[in-house]
Write an enzyme that holds these catalytic residues in place. Structure first.
Site, PDB file in Angstrom:
ATOM      1  N   ASP A  20       0.972  -1.357  -0.414  1.00 27.93           N
ATOM      2  CA  ASP A  20      -0.405   0.197   0.010  1.00 27.93           C
ATOM      3  C   ASP A  20       0.790   0.947   0.012  1.00 27.93           C
ATOM      4  O   ASP A  20       1.971   1.271   0.824  1.00 27.93           O
ATOM      5  CB  ASP A  20      -0.707  -0.019   1.397  1.00 27.93           C
ATOM      6  CG  ASP A  20      -1.528   1.025   1.835  1.00 27.93           C
ATOM      7  OD1 ASP A  20      -1.883   1.923   0.693  1.00 27.93           O
ATOM      8  OD2 ASP A  20      -2.127   1.368   2.939  1.00 27.93           O
ATOM      9  N   ASN A  22      -0.598   4.559   0.238  1.00 27.13           N
ATOM     10  CA  ASN A  22      -0.842   5.757   0.565  1.00 27.13           C
ATOM     11  C   ASN A  22      -1.608   5.576   1.687  1.00 27.13           C
ATOM     12  O   ASN A  22      -2.840   6.887   1.310  1.00 27.13           O
ATOM     13  CB  ASN A  22      -2.153   6.260  -1.512  1.00 27.13           C
ATOM     14  CG  ASN A  22      -3.183   4.848  -1.096  1.00 27.13           C
ATOM     15  OD1 ASN A  22      -3.455   4.273  -1.040  1.00 27.13           O
ATOM     16  ND2 ASN A  22      -4.356   6.127  -1.797  1.00 27.13           N
ATOM     17  N   ASP A  24      -4.198   3.896   2.663  1.00 26.54           N
ATOM     18  CA  ASP A  24      -5.908   2.981   2.810  1.00 26.54           C
ATOM     19  C   ASP A  24      -5.626   2.044   3.428  1.00 26.54           C
ATOM     20  O   ASP A  24      -6.465   1.495   3.668  1.00 26.54           O
ATOM     21  CB  ASP A  24      -6.222   3.715   2.222  1.00 26.54           C
ATOM     22  CG  ASP A  24      -5.981   3.139   1.161  1.00 26.54           C
ATOM     23  OD1 ASP A  24      -5.143   2.646   0.492  1.00 26.54           O
ATOM     24  OD2 ASP A  24      -6.726   3.063  -0.670  1.00 26.54           O
ATOM     25  N   ASP A  28      -1.399  -1.260  -3.598  1.00 26.82           N
ATOM     26  CA  ASP A  28      -1.918  -0.896  -4.793  1.00 26.82           C
ATOM     27  C   ASP A  28      -1.268  -0.448  -6.317  1.00 26.82           C
ATOM     28  O   ASP A  28      -0.402  -1.372  -6.105  1.00 26.82           O
ATOM     29  CB  ASP A  28      -2.527   0.431  -4.521  1.00 26.82           C
ATOM     30  CG  ASP A  28      -1.611   1.518  -3.232  1.00 26.82           C
ATOM     31  OD1 ASP A  28      -0.477   0.918  -4.418  1.00 26.82           O
ATOM     32  OD2 ASP A  28      -2.053   1.830  -2.064  1.00 26.82           O
ATOM     33  N   ASP A  97      -6.688 -10.947 -14.692  1.00 35.44           N
ATOM     34  CA  ASP A  97      -7.766 -12.268 -14.084  1.00 35.44           C
ATOM     35  C   ASP A  97      -8.685 -12.061 -14.946  1.00 35.44           C
ATOM     36  O   ASP A  97      -8.900 -10.444 -14.943  1.00 35.44           O
ATOM     37  CB  ASP A  97      -7.795 -12.140 -12.559  1.00 35.44           C
ATOM     38  CG  ASP A  97      -7.994 -13.052 -12.121  1.00 35.44           C
ATOM     39  OD1 ASP A  97      -9.295 -14.525 -12.246  1.00 35.44           O
ATOM     40  OD2 ASP A  97      -7.398 -13.766 -11.132  1.00 35.44           O
ATOM     41  N   ASP A 198     -10.974 -17.053 -14.942  1.00 36.16           N
ATOM     42  CA  ASP A 198     -11.225 -17.811 -13.737  1.00 36.16           C
ATOM     43  C   ASP A 198     -12.642 -18.609 -13.878  1.00 36.16           C
ATOM     44  O   ASP A 198     -13.298 -18.159 -14.765  1.00 36.16           O
ATOM     45  CB  ASP A 198     -12.364 -16.574 -13.062  1.00 36.16           C
ATOM     46  CG  ASP A 198     -12.933 -16.361 -11.487  1.00 36.16           C
ATOM     47  OD1 ASP A 198     -11.877 -16.369 -10.311  1.00 36.16           O
ATOM     48  OD2 ASP A 198     -13.424 -16.678 -11.434  1.00 36.16           O
ATOM     49  N   GLU A 255      -8.757 -21.638 -15.223  1.00 38.23           N
ATOM     50  CA  GLU A 255      -8.851 -22.740 -13.427  1.00 38.23           C
ATOM     51  C   GLU A 255     -10.120 -23.689 -13.206  1.00 38.23           C
ATOM     52  O   GLU A 255     -11.113 -22.914 -14.113  1.00 38.23           O
ATOM     53  CB  GLU A 255      -9.284 -21.101 -12.891  1.00 38.23           C
ATOM     54  CG  GLU A 255      -9.889 -21.825 -11.347  1.00 38.23           C
ATOM     55  CD  GLU A 255     -10.489 -20.734 -10.077  1.00 38.23           C
ATOM     56  OE1 GLU A 255     -10.478 -21.387  -9.244  1.00 38.23           O
ATOM     57  OE2 GLU A 255     -11.523 -20.171 -10.907  1.00 38.23           O
ATOM     58  N   HIS A 328      -4.673 -17.277  -3.724  1.00 38.76           N
ATOM     59  CA  HIS A 328      -5.805 -16.647  -3.151  1.00 38.76           C
ATOM     60  C   HIS A 328      -6.908 -17.274  -2.195  1.00 38.76           C
ATOM     61  O   HIS A 328      -7.449 -16.818  -1.889  1.00 38.76           O
ATOM     62  CB  HIS A 328      -6.187 -15.478  -3.494  1.00 38.76           C
ATOM     63  CG  HIS A 328      -7.031 -15.238  -4.717  1.00 38.76           C
ATOM     64  ND1 HIS A 328      -5.992 -16.858  -5.432  1.00 38.76           N
ATOM     65  CD2 HIS A 328      -8.104 -15.702  -5.286  1.00 38.76           C
ATOM     66  CE1 HIS A 328      -7.236 -16.036  -6.696  1.00 38.76           C
ATOM     67  NE2 HIS A 328      -8.675 -15.858  -5.993  1.00 38.76           N
ATOM     68  N   ASP A 329      -7.117 -18.637  -3.169  1.00 39.37           N
ATOM     69  CA  ASP A 329      -8.334 -19.633  -2.198  1.00 39.37           C
ATOM     70  C   ASP A 329      -7.717 -20.093  -1.958  1.00 39.37           C
ATOM     71  O   ASP A 329      -8.751 -21.043  -0.772  1.00 39.37           O
ATOM     72  CB  ASP A 329      -9.545 -20.162  -3.475  1.00 39.37           C
ATOM     73  CG  ASP A 329      -9.643 -18.972  -4.638  1.00 39.37           C
ATOM     74  OD1 ASP A 329      -9.988 -17.608  -3.937  1.00 39.37           O
ATOM     75  OD2 ASP A 329     -10.099 -19.379  -5.278  1.00 39.37           O
TER      76      ASP A 329
HETATM   77  O1  ISL Z   1     -13.511 -25.502  -6.279  1.00 35.66           O
HETATM   78  C1  ISL Z   1     -14.366 -25.434  -7.064  1.00 35.66           C
HETATM   79  C2  ISL Z   1     -15.628 -26.195  -8.304  1.00 35.66           C
HETATM   80  O2  ISL Z   1     -14.709 -27.735  -8.367  1.00 35.66           O
HETATM   81  C3  ISL Z   1     -15.160 -24.198  -6.613  1.00 35.66           C
HETATM   82  O3  ISL Z   1     -14.277 -23.500  -5.793  1.00 35.66           O
HETATM   83  C4  ISL Z   1     -14.743 -23.133  -7.854  1.00 35.66           C
HETATM   84  O4  ISL Z   1     -14.748 -23.083  -8.931  1.00 35.66           O
HETATM   85  C5  ISL Z   1     -13.413 -21.816  -7.196  1.00 35.66           C
HETATM   86  O5  ISL Z   1     -13.966 -21.395  -6.252  1.00 35.66           O
HETATM   87  C6  ISL Z   1     -13.030 -20.438  -8.029  1.00 35.66           C
HETATM   88  O6  ISL Z   1     -12.867 -19.486  -8.099  1.00 35.66           O
HETATM   89  C7  ISL Z   1     -13.140 -18.180  -8.484  1.00 35.66           C
HETATM   90  O7  ISL Z   1     -13.458 -17.843  -8.284  1.00 35.66           O
HETATM   91  C8  ISL Z   1     -14.433 -17.458  -7.472  1.00 35.66           C
HETATM   92  C9  ISL Z   1     -13.790 -16.754  -6.421  1.00 35.66           C
HETATM   93  O8  ISL Z   1     -14.497 -15.587  -5.232  1.00 35.66           O
HETATM   94  C10 ISL Z   1     -12.109 -16.880  -6.185  1.00 35.66           C
HETATM   95  O9  ISL Z   1     -11.419 -16.096  -5.660  1.00 35.66           O
HETATM   96  C11 ISL Z   1     -11.825 -17.677  -8.016  1.00 35.66           C
HETATM   97  O10 ISL Z   1     -10.075 -17.782  -7.446  1.00 35.66           O
HETATM   98  C12 ISL Z   1     -15.746 -16.344  -8.440  1.00 35.66           C
HETATM   99  O11 ISL Z   1     -14.972 -15.766  -8.898  1.00 35.66           O
HETATM  100 CA    CA Z   2      -3.696   1.900  -0.712  1.00 34.46          CA
END
Ligand code: ISL
Ligand code: CA
Length: 555
Positions: A20, A22, A24, A28, A97, A198, A255, A328-329
């Protein structure tokens, strides 16, 4: 045929949590520009940015309200253009993305659809009449509850595979596809190198919207049941690539969770829909149902090894998977794939070898290279992620105690990977001068980039060594293109394989456990990388220390 991206190393940035500038509390674009030299030094070529488009942030930017603009919390289009310029200067590439299974309920298309569900924009989404007083079918959305949301004052429902604020776009409508292709090409014209795509496997729905047998107390069923059966996604993906990516020689990573057995070639083969798809086989190990974490089972190291081998072998002769140990998931790889109490710099380096030495494109997730670990959160209110809160509530509804539910979401929460990057030991880990949007992991004084940059024994330096090996003139060919051949499978908890190239043969041996292991070995070798200072080799026996991992060249 060789492609420009085959020998690259990629890095995922989660902009909100990177740096970050700035005050907040939100990372960014200027912050990313600021840290480009750090990434270059690490050996990164391709940067994947999680969404930075305009968004109400119900799902952290995966709900897009305007595909053509940057969300003000991340900066401006000028910043984006500067980022593209600055990366180009450093011979780096940016991919964004691409979230086109759904948009935000605040997108103008959806607002217009709500105003007139039977009009032109109603056709941009899946809108159906309810069955009596009930939604059209009993599928469960990934974030819990029905995939159908009622449109106020009507008996019509719209479809959302994720949150109700993420209505699915109607890919059967040529106008929608045209809009999406136009937008993709607009970004590629700006100089993007490609996209991470995605949730793309969800774009094809079975339009009969029929019920399946319920698989939970909520009377709903996992969407995977429909996805397994539905046909026709191939035509959509082929057209998508022909209308966009192909024209730019773009690098695309899908994905894709549900590629059917034997169909990998359709996705990443010579004429595949994408350049690559993520290898999620490690991530889904022990997973019973998508996004129902409390059902997940533990797994053994042998199982981990087996899925890695199976997935690697599957891709041979077909294409290149994108290799991750976290994103990130997912929870942090160091916390998920190393047993509690055994997680230290040595074992993290062992995991790093798995990340970089598999055949495919390594995708390092921000913070992985310094060995960031899961966060410990003592109260459900301190989580931000929509899916975490959902999982907690659902676990409790299904009979788990509050303590157990909290323990489980701590283990799998997506927020684990989303805590701010730990740059140094100053306040807020040097991420922001303000209040960070999400709590910094309290271990930042021990785990941060500054401590590791000049320490040649750090996890970060080890990642650099691995990437250097992959990029060295001498070993590039074998690390990028070499075959993957498993070995030593008779030993429990040992992960060993060859990478066999045209002229060189490397071997990776990892003693992935907290005790010594003797291995019969009668080859002549040269050590290239070792996570210990030495290697004991006496009388044709390798004596590997706990979590010792080596890369050797077989002579
Ligand atoms: O596991 C899955 C299918 O088998 C689901 O979890 C899905 O495909 C996955 O979570 C998708 O993730 C992506 O799209 C989501 C978002 O929240 C995630 O951060 C992203 O990586 C919705 O856009
Ligand atoms: Ca910022």
């Amino acid at each position: 045929m060789k492609k420009w991206w085959h020998d690259k190393v990629a890095y995922q940035i989660y902009p909100k949590s990177f740096y970050d500038t700035n005050g907040d509390g939100i990372g960014d674009l200027k912050g990313i520009i600021n840290k480009l030299d750090y990434l270059k030094e690490l050996g990164i070529d391709i940067i994947w940015l999680s969404p930075i488009y305009c968004s109400p942030m119900v799902d952290q930017g995966y709900d897009i309200s305007d595909y053509y603009n940057i969300d003000p919390s991340f900066g401006t289009m000028d910043d984006m253009e500067t980022l593209l310029k600055e990366t180009k200067k450093r011979n780096m590439y940016v991919i964004m993305d691409l979230v086109v299974n759904h948009c935000s309920d605040k997108h103008e298309w959806f607002r217009k659809a709500l105003e007139d569900p039977d009009g032109e924009y109603g056709e941009y989404f899946y809108i159906r009449e309810g069955k009596g007083n009930k939604p059209p079918c009993n599928w469960r959305s990934y974030f819990g509850g029905s995939v159908w949301e009622r449109i106020p004052n009507t008996n019509k429902y719209y479809f959302h595979a994720f949150a109700k604020e993420q209505p699915d776009l109607n890919w059967e409508n040529p106008k929608v596809k045209e809009e999406i292709y136009k937008m993709i090409n607009w970004w590629l014209d700006k100089g993007l190198a490609g996209f991470r795509i995605d949730a793309i496997i969800n774009i094809k729905k079975d339009l009969s919207f029929q019920d399946f047998e319920a698989d939970g107390d909520d009377g709903l069923c996992d969407m995977s049941k429909m996805l397994e059966k539905v046909i026709g996604i191939g035509d959509m993906l082929k057209e998508l690539k022909e209308e966009t990516f192909d024209k730019y020689d773009a690098f695309t990573v899908g994905e894709v969770f549900n590629a059917k057995e034997g169909e990998l070639y359709k996705f990443i083969g010579k004429d595949g829909y994408f350049s690559s798809i993520f290898d999620f086989d490690m991530e889904v190990l022990g997973q019973e149902q998508s996004n129902r974490w409390y059902l997940n089972k533990d797994f053994t190291t042998n199982q981990l090894r087996d899925v890695i081998f199976k997935s690697q072998i599957e891709a041979l002769g077909i294409g290149f998977k994108a290799n991750i140990i976290e994103n990130h998931d997912e929870p942090r790889g160091a916390s998920r794939y190393i047993i509690d109490g055994e997680c230290n710099d040595i074992s993290k380096k062992a995991l790093a070898i798995i990340e970089v030495m598999r055949r495919g494109i390594p995708f390092i997730y921000q913070g992985q290279e310094i060995g960031m670990t899961n966060n410990k959160v003592d109260c459900i209110n301190k989580f931000n992620d929509i899916s975490t809160i959902e999982n907690y509530d659902r676990a409790i509804k299904e009979g788990f105690s509050k303590e157990e539910a909290l323990r489980l979401v701590n283990k799998f929460s997506r927020d684990n990977a989303r805590t701010p990057f730990q740059w140094d030991n100053s306040i807020n880990a040097g991420f922001t001068k303000g209040t960070p949007w999400l709590q910094v992991n309290e271990n930042y004084k021990e785990i941060n980039a500054k401590l590791q940059i000049d320490d040649k024994d750090s996890v970060l330096s080890f990642y650099k060594k691995l990437i250097n090996l992959r990029k060295s003139n001498e070993y590039k060919e074998v690390v990028v293109y070499g075959e993957f051949i498993p070995d030593l499978e008779a030993y429990d908890n040992v992960i060993a394989f060859y990478r066999k190239g045209a002229n060189k043969c490397l071997m990776v041996i990892i003693n992935y456990q907290n005790k010594e292991q003797i291995i019969n070995f009668n080859k002549t070798y040269k050590i290239l990388i070792n996570n210990y200072k030495d290697l004991k080799f006496v009388n044709n026996e390798l004596m590997l220390k706990p979590y010792q991992g080596i890369i050797i060249e077989i002579l």
